[in-house]
Design a protein around this motif. Sequence first.
Motif, PDB file in Angstrom:
ATOM      1  N   TYR A  39      -5.863  -2.571  -3.298  1.00  0.00           N
ATOM      2  CA  TYR A  39      -4.634  -1.790  -3.171  1.00  0.00           C
ATOM      3  C   TYR A  39      -4.536  -0.841  -4.366  1.00  0.00           C
ATOM      4  CZ  TYR A  39      -3.287  -5.225   0.315  1.00  0.00           C
ATOM      5  OH  TYR A  39      -3.260  -6.022   1.428  1.00  0.00           O
ATOM      6  N   GLU A  72      -9.362  -7.534  -0.544  1.00  0.00           N
ATOM      7  CA  GLU A  72      -8.636  -6.290  -0.284  1.00  0.00           C
ATOM      8  C   GLU A  72      -8.364  -5.559  -1.589  1.00  0.00           C
ATOM      9  OE1 GLU A  72      -6.078  -7.808   3.580  1.00  0.00           O
ATOM     10  OE2 GLU A  72      -5.115  -7.823   1.616  1.00  0.00           O
ATOM     11  N   TYR A 101      -0.383   0.520  -1.938  1.00  0.00           N
ATOM     12  CA  TYR A 101      -0.915   0.864  -0.624  1.00  0.00           C
ATOM     13  C   TYR A 101      -2.348   0.368  -0.476  1.00  0.00           C
ATOM     14  CZ  TYR A 101       3.123   3.901  -0.105  1.00  0.00           C
ATOM     15  OH  TYR A 101       4.401   4.380  -0.020  1.00  0.00           O
ATOM     16  N   TYR A 102      -2.656  -0.115   0.712  1.00  0.00           N
ATOM     17  CA  TYR A 102      -3.991  -0.597   1.041  1.00  0.00           C
ATOM     18  C   TYR A 102      -4.996   0.554   0.909  1.00  0.00           C
ATOM     19  CZ  TYR A 102      -7.839  -2.152   4.041  1.00  0.00           C
ATOM     20  OH  TYR A 102      -9.068  -2.476   4.536  1.00  0.00           O
TER      21      TYR A 102
END
Length: 130
Positions: free
Chosen positions: A71, A69, A76-77
């Motif tokens: 960020y 992932e 925030y993603y």
Amino acid sequence: MNKKLLLALGIIILLLTAVGVYMASSYKTTISITNLPSSSSNEETLEVKVLMNYGPLGGVSPLSDAYVEIYNSQGYYVTANFTNSQGVATFHLPPGNYKVFVTQLHCSVNVSLTSSKEVTISYAYLYAPK
């Protein structure tokens, strides 16, 4: 038992212990960031390579299907991807500061993406990163 034999066995045990402590102390998770050739577009390439380090006698192999992932600097993603069979997940992002998080390993690293970069995480399988 012969005292000389006991002394020799004691010395051998001490030497083996010292070698084991040395090998264990060098076995740790490492993270390296290297530059890649910059792209001609307004986005940079971020490659995340995830390797499993099984110790001095176990070798290193890529971790496929790891969920990575990304960020932004505000937490925030942004996006996510899976690693391929070579352990690499590729992202195309605008310049900025990002946090890379490999979910299976609970391992993260901050990257300043001013040019294209490769982040290599060599994860010591028996120990969590610090």
